[in-house]
Design a protein around this motif. Sequence first.
Motif, mmCIF file in Angstrom:
data_model
loop_
_atom_site.group_PDB
_atom_site.id
_atom_site.type_symbol
_atom_site.label_atom_id
_atom_site.label_comp_id
_atom_site.label_asym_id
_atom_site.label_seq_id
_atom_site.Cartn_x
_atom_site.Cartn_y
_atom_site.Cartn_z
ATOM 1 N N GLU A 66 34.180 -54.487 -4.239
ATOM 2 C CA GLU A 66 34.997 -54.805 -3.058
ATOM 3 C C GLU A 66 35.655 -56.173 -3.215
ATOM 4 O O GLU A 66 36.821 -56.343 -2.835
ATOM 5 C CB GLU A 66 34.135 -54.775 -1.791
ATOM 6 N N GLN A 67 34.929 -57.126 -3.786
ATOM 7 C CA GLN A 67 35.512 -58.451 -3.990
ATOM 8 C C GLN A 67 36.656 -58.389 -4.998
ATOM 9 O O GLN A 67 37.697 -59.006 -4.798
ATOM 10 C CB GLN A 67 34.460 -59.455 -4.456
ATOM 11 N N ARG A 68 36.480 -57.625 -6.083
ATOM 12 C CA ARG A 68 37.575 -57.487 -7.048
ATOM 13 C C ARG A 68 38.801 -56.883 -6.375
ATOM 14 O O ARG A 68 39.924 -57.371 -6.568
ATOM 15 C CB ARG A 68 37.143 -56.635 -8.254
ATOM 16 N N ALA A 69 38.608 -55.836 -5.601
ATOM 17 C CA ALA A 69 39.727 -55.185 -4.911
ATOM 18 C C ALA A 69 40.406 -56.165 -3.949
ATOM 19 O O ALA A 69 41.645 -56.207 -3.863
ATOM 20 C CB ALA A 69 39.231 -53.942 -4.177
ATOM 21 N N TRP A 70 39.617 -56.932 -3.246
ATOM 22 C CA TRP A 70 40.154 -57.919 -2.302
ATOM 23 C C TRP A 70 40.983 -58.968 -3.031
ATOM 24 O O TRP A 70 42.110 -59.282 -2.631
ATOM 25 C CB TRP A 70 38.990 -58.544 -1.533
ATOM 26 N N PHE A 71 40.452 -59.539 -4.118
ATOM 27 C CA PHE A 71 41.170 -60.555 -4.871
ATOM 28 C C PHE A 71 42.485 -59.992 -5.422
ATOM 29 O O PHE A 71 43.511 -60.658 -5.389
ATOM 30 C CB PHE A 71 40.313 -61.095 -6.019
ATOM 31 N N LEU A 72 42.442 -58.768 -5.926
ATOM 32 C CA LEU A 72 43.654 -58.146 -6.464
ATOM 33 C C LEU A 72 44.684 -57.928 -5.362
ATOM 34 O O LEU A 72 45.879 -58.162 -5.558
ATOM 35 C CB LEU A 72 43.307 -56.826 -7.157
ATOM 36 N N LEU B 42 37.507 -48.794 -16.534
ATOM 37 C CA LEU B 42 38.125 -49.856 -15.733
ATOM 38 C C LEU B 42 38.080 -51.189 -16.477
ATOM 39 O O LEU B 42 39.024 -51.982 -16.411
ATOM 40 C CB LEU B 42 37.433 -49.960 -14.372
ATOM 41 N N TYR B 43 36.998 -51.419 -17.201
ATOM 42 C CA TYR B 43 36.908 -52.633 -18.030
ATOM 43 C C TYR B 43 38.064 -52.665 -19.039
ATOM 44 O O TYR B 43 38.778 -53.666 -19.157
ATOM 45 C CB TYR B 43 35.557 -52.679 -18.764
ATOM 46 N N ASP C 29 40.671 -61.589 -16.610
ATOM 47 C CA ASP C 29 39.608 -61.860 -17.572
ATOM 48 C C ASP C 29 38.265 -62.009 -16.854
ATOM 49 O O ASP C 29 37.257 -61.465 -17.298
ATOM 50 C CB ASP C 29 39.934 -63.105 -18.390
ATOM 51 N N GLU C 30 38.252 -62.725 -15.746
ATOM 52 C CA GLU C 30 37.024 -62.876 -14.955
ATOM 53 C C GLU C 30 36.514 -61.514 -14.488
ATOM 54 O O GLU C 30 35.315 -61.238 -14.534
ATOM 55 C CB GLU C 30 37.275 -63.768 -13.738
ATOM 56 N N GLN C 31 37.431 -60.675 -14.030
ATOM 57 C CA GLN C 31 37.033 -59.359 -13.533
ATOM 58 C C GLN C 31 36.518 -58.475 -14.657
ATOM 59 O O GLN C 31 35.557 -57.720 -14.477
ATOM 60 C CB GLN C 31 38.190 -58.702 -12.779
#
Length: 181
Positions: free
Chosen positions: A163-169, A47-48, A71-73
């Motif tokens: 979960e936060q990454r998924a939410w932001f996306l 995933l990275y 980039d942050e993710q």
Amino acid sequence: MKKNDAATAGGERRMRPPLATPTDLKAETTRDIAAAMNGILADVYALYLKTKNFHWHMSGPHFRDYHLLLDEQAVELFAMTDPIAERIRKLGQATLKSIGHIARTQRVLDNDAAYVEPGDMLAELGDDNRQLVSRLREAHNVCDEGGDIASASLIETWIDESEQRAWFLFEAGRRGDSTGH
């Protein structure tokens, strides 16, 4: 006594495998947890790299925002790798050893397309992060069953981050109406 020797109750010596870090968890438990965690480690590396791939190939009117978000993710994902691998080692088990080992173990699908629409990039990474959450929950269950509180605690943080990454996306990929996609 050599570093690798361990005395038994009868005073005889037996060789301990070089990676067998002492733990109070049962050997079968550490093997099960390590297998689950190595699967997570492979998925996080995959995933990275996919996140960096999309970061490098982003285009369009939201380029800057999406480029920085990915980039942050990617930084967050990469930051997970060492603690995962070190936790596996603390359990006396071996970690992934190569790109080939990652490829054989990963469940995150690669995307080698020459071009991917920005919205599709966000949606795909969102799906991948939600799948990672699911796999983290499965690994957490393995840790709970084995009494590995330390691994479970780390996983809880990674669930929240994923979960936060998924939410932001999801939010970044919305089309601007109140119904989303």
